[in-house]
Design a protein around this motif. Structure first.
Motif, short mmCIF file in Angstrom:
data_model
loop_
_atom_site.label_atom_id
_atom_site.label_comp_id
_atom_site.label_asym_id
_atom_site.label_seq_id
_atom_site.Cartn_x
_atom_site.Cartn_y
_atom_site.Cartn_z
N SER A 254 0.78 -1.24 0.00
CA SER A 254 0.00 0.00 0.00
C SER A 254 0.81 1.28 0.00
CB SER A 254 -0.91 0.01 1.24
OG SER A 254 -0.15 0.09 2.44
N ASP A 255 2.14 1.23 -0.04
CA ASP A 255 2.88 2.47 0.26
C ASP A 255 3.91 2.90 -0.78
OD1 ASP A 255 4.76 0.47 0.88
OD2 ASP A 255 5.75 1.75 2.33
N VAL A 256 3.69 2.56 -2.03
CA VAL A 256 4.64 3.02 -3.05
C VAL A 256 4.40 4.49 -3.39
CG1 VAL A 256 5.37 2.71 -5.46
CG2 VAL A 256 5.07 0.73 -3.98
N TYR A 257 3.15 4.94 -3.29
CA TYR A 257 2.82 6.35 -3.56
C TYR A 257 2.16 7.03 -2.37
CZ TYR A 257 3.31 4.40 -8.24
OH TYR A 257 3.77 3.74 -9.34
N GLY A 258 2.16 6.38 -1.23
CA GLY A 258 1.46 6.91 -0.06
C GLY A 258 0.05 6.35 0.01
N LEU A 259 -0.50 6.38 1.20
CA LEU A 259 -1.81 5.75 1.43
C LEU A 259 -2.93 6.44 0.66
CD1 LEU A 259 -3.43 3.58 2.83
CD2 LEU A 259 -3.57 5.04 4.86
N ASP A 260 -2.90 7.76 0.55
CA ASP A 260 -3.97 8.46 -0.18
C ASP A 260 -4.07 7.94 -1.61
OD1 ASP A 260 -4.61 9.97 2.04
OD2 ASP A 260 -3.45 11.72 1.40
N ALA A 261 -2.93 7.86 -2.27
CA ALA A 261 -2.92 7.39 -3.66
C ALA A 261 -3.33 5.93 -3.75
CB ALA A 261 -1.54 7.60 -4.27
N PHE A 262 -2.92 5.13 -2.78
CA PHE A 262 -3.31 3.72 -2.76
C PHE A 262 -4.82 3.58 -2.66
CE2 PHE A 262 -4.47 -0.01 -0.17
CZ PHE A 262 -4.03 -1.03 -0.99
N GLY A 282 4.53 4.85 7.56
CA GLY A 282 3.50 5.70 8.17
C GLY A 282 2.99 5.12 9.47
N ASP A 283 2.08 5.85 10.11
CA ASP A 283 1.52 5.43 11.38
C ASP A 283 0.66 4.18 11.19
OD1 ASP A 283 -0.50 5.21 13.52
OD2 ASP A 283 0.33 7.10 14.24
N PRO A 284 1.02 3.05 11.81
CA PRO A 284 0.27 1.82 11.56
C PRO A 284 -1.15 1.84 12.12
CG PRO A 284 1.87 1.48 13.33
CD PRO A 284 2.14 2.84 12.75
N PHE A 285 -1.37 2.57 13.20
CA PHE A 285 -2.71 2.66 13.77
C PHE A 285 -3.63 3.46 12.85
CE2 PHE A 285 0.16 1.98 17.34
CZ PHE A 285 -0.47 0.95 18.02
N GLU A 286 -3.14 4.59 12.37
CA GLU A 286 -3.93 5.38 11.43
C GLU A 286 -4.19 4.59 10.14
OE1 GLU A 286 -3.62 9.52 8.80
OE2 GLU A 286 -2.07 9.04 10.29
N TRP A 287 -3.15 3.90 9.67
CA TRP A 287 -3.29 3.09 8.46
C TRP A 287 -4.40 2.05 8.63
CZ3 TRP A 287 -2.62 -2.18 7.47
CH2 TRP A 287 -2.50 -2.55 6.13
N GLY A 288 -4.38 1.34 9.74
CA GLY A 288 -5.39 0.32 9.98
C GLY A 288 -6.79 0.89 10.04
N GLU A 289 -6.95 2.01 10.74
CA GLU A 289 -8.27 2.64 10.84
C GLU A 289 -8.78 3.08 9.47
OE1 GLU A 289 -10.08 2.53 13.36
OE2 GLU A 289 -8.73 2.22 15.07
N ARG A 290 -7.89 3.64 8.68
CA ARG A 290 -8.30 4.11 7.35
C ARG A 290 -8.66 2.94 6.42
NH1 ARG A 290 -4.76 8.68 4.65
NH2 ARG A 290 -6.56 8.56 3.25
N LEU A 291 -7.90 1.85 6.51
CA LEU A 291 -8.24 0.68 5.70
C LEU A 291 -9.61 0.12 6.09
CD1 LEU A 291 -6.81 -1.01 3.42
CD2 LEU A 291 -5.44 0.79 4.46
N ILE A 292 -9.89 0.05 7.37
CA ILE A 292 -11.19 -0.45 7.82
C ILE A 292 -12.31 0.44 7.30
CG2 ILE A 292 -12.63 -0.74 9.88
CD1 ILE A 292 -10.10 -1.75 11.33
N ARG A 293 -12.14 1.76 7.42
CA ARG A 293 -13.18 2.67 6.90
C ARG A 293 -13.32 2.53 5.39
NH1 ARG A 293 -10.64 6.38 10.55
NH2 ARG A 293 -9.64 7.46 8.80
N ARG A 384 4.83 13.48 -8.35
CA ARG A 384 4.00 14.19 -7.36
C ARG A 384 2.74 14.74 -8.00
NH1 ARG A 384 6.88 18.91 -4.82
NH2 ARG A 384 4.74 19.23 -4.15
N LYS A 385 2.87 15.32 -9.16
CA LYS A 385 1.72 15.91 -9.83
C LYS A 385 0.72 14.85 -10.26
CE LYS A 385 0.46 18.98 -13.66
NZ LYS A 385 0.98 19.80 -14.80
N VAL A 386 1.21 13.79 -10.86
CA VAL A 386 0.34 12.74 -11.37
C VAL A 386 -0.45 12.07 -10.25
CG1 VAL A 386 0.35 10.44 -12.44
CG2 VAL A 386 1.67 12.31 -13.46
N PHE A 387 0.21 11.80 -9.12
CA PHE A 387 -0.45 11.09 -8.02
C PHE A 387 -0.93 12.03 -6.90
CE2 PHE A 387 1.62 7.47 -10.01
CZ PHE A 387 0.65 6.49 -9.90
N ASP A 388 -0.82 13.33 -7.12
CA ASP A 388 -1.28 14.32 -6.15
C ASP A 388 -0.66 14.04 -4.78
OD1 ASP A 388 -2.65 16.54 -5.22
OD2 ASP A 388 -4.46 15.40 -4.73
N ILE A 389 0.68 13.92 -4.76
CA ILE A 389 1.42 13.60 -3.55
C ILE A 389 1.83 14.88 -2.86
CG2 ILE A 389 3.50 12.51 -2.64
CD1 ILE A 389 3.38 10.62 -5.08
#
Length: 408
Positions: A254-262, A282-293, A384-389
């Motif tokens: 999930s983290d080649v372009y950051g979680l938002d892009a994933f 990245g923060d694993p707790f935030e990552w887990g919560e965001r994946l669940i949502r 950065r531009k293509v993936f809005d990073i």
């Protein structure tokens, strides 16, 4: 001889290699080495590294090893036949002191992807073992065993950890081959079903464990050059993977372009198609919560999906993550350095990462800027531009001659 078998590597090297054989057999790539520890002089190791790589390039898969690989339904017969002919070629790897003259070394692996993909893990293991042979010629194994016993006790003596599942992901940064094998033996004996397996295929074969792994960053990075267009490269990578494995090996990185892009690319189709996702920055707790949502928003029951945590894990962090998520998703852990290189010495933070494919720069921009690696400013800005990073996730570029930022 530090590496005595071509199976002494991570499973995902073989799973990616099969995709390369079937879909990208002509791809040309370049990898580079980076040590993130400051003030570490690796230059004196170069002759020994050279010697060990010569030995590595003499290895072939044995018939017993090939027979072992044939039992896995996701590995095709033509790929196993190819491995029967395979041998690493010394001409594709070069080692030299860094031009910076600061004790760093340059390791450049360049050539056909199909013939260079297996270098990374054994070369990192070689550098690690040679370094620790030099700084700790008489290792304090007693201290290592004491630390390992304490870690295992925190799991087996805690009834709340009854359902936790842990795997060994520690080959690339192990203290030594001998120590990883001892650690795995002890964990297998004392953790029982808590130990789900190991990424190391040789040790899985030797001890009847399950080999684990799917894809690594290099696969999705290469898709930047191999896909139809850059914006769709992540989607292209996931679709090609699903086409090859038809439901097997269903954990997406999930983290080649950051979680938002994933999450933008990992739509309802992929949410339902893949078994889960792996966290590596990245923060694993935030990552887990965001994946669940994200699963819930895409009408997928999160409790049917697997979240694999594999970033800089310790036993305390695994326990905290398990307690947070155990009742909402399937939780799995892949622990590396803290398991296989904890004898009281400072571990090396070394990586070998792909920096180019088919003559085009490729990059990883994760949610942890310290793990980013980019060698071309123009490509960085375009990516950065293509993936809005966000700018804070994109590092300043560094010299393409060995000076890259990297992490795992």
């Amino acid at each position: 001889m530090i590496i005595a078998s071509l199976l002494d590597t991570d499973l995902y090297k073989f799973t990616m290699m099969q995709v390369v054989l079937h879909h990208f057999p002509g791809a040309q790539v370049e990898y580079r080495f980076k040590c993130r520890n400051e003030g570490v002089d690796l230059v004196p190791l170069i002759p020994d590294i050279e010697h060990q790589i010569e030995a590595l390039c003499s290895l072939r898969f044995t018939e017993a090893e090939l027979d072992y690989l044939r039992q896995f339904r996701f590995l095709k017969s033509d790929f196993i036949d190819f491995l029967g002919l395979f041998q690493m070629n010394r001409k594709y790897i070069a080692i030299s002191p860094s031009a910076a003259g600061n004790g760093e070394i340059d390791i450049v692996i360049k050539g056909p992807w199909l013939h260079t993909i297996l270098f990374e893990i054994p070369v990192l293991a070689i550098v690690n073992e040679l370094y620790f042979r030099r700084i700790a010629p008489s290792p304090d194994y007693a201290e290592g065993r004491h630390r390992l016993d304490d870690k295992i006790a925190t799991i087996v003596d805690d009834p709340e950890m009854r359902g936790i599942r842990i795997a060994d992901y520690g080959t690339r940064r192990r203290f030594s081959a001998r120590w990883q094998e001892e650690v795995l033996q002890v964990c297998s004996d004392r953790l029982g079903e808590v130990l789900t397996g190991t990424s190391n295929v040789m040790l899985a074969m030797r001890y009847g464990l399950r080999p684990l792994g799917t894809m690594a960053h290099e696969y999705l990075q290469a898709c930047q050059a191999l896909g139809p267009r850059l914006r769709d490269s992540q989607i292209f990578g996931f679709e090609t993977w699903a086409k090859e494995y038809r439901g097997d090996l269903g954990i997406a990185l999930s983290d080649v372009y950051g979680l938002d892009a994933f999450l933008r690319d990992f739509d309802m189709y992929f949410c339902k198609l893949f078994d889960g996702a792996r966290h590596d920055s990245g923060d694993p707790f935030e990552w887990g919560e965001r994946l669940i949502r994200h699963y819930a928003a895409n009408r997928v029951d999160p409790s049917t999906k697997t979240l694999v945590f594999s970033d800089s894990l310790t036993f305390d962090l695994m326990k905290a993550l398990y307690l947070r998520f155990r009742d909402r998703v399937i939780v799995r852990f892949g622990i590396g350095t803290n398991l296989t290189n904890d004898l009281g010495y400072t571990p090396l933070q070394i990586v070998i990462k792909m920096v180019a494919c088919n003559g085009q720069p490729v990059a990883k921009i994760s949610d942890n800027p310290g793990k980013n690696m980019v060698t071309d400013l123009d490509y960085l800005q375009y990516l950065r531009k293509v993936f809005d990073i966000p700018a804070e996730l994109a590092p300043a570029p560094v010299s393409p001659v060995g000076q890259i930022a990297g992490g795992e």
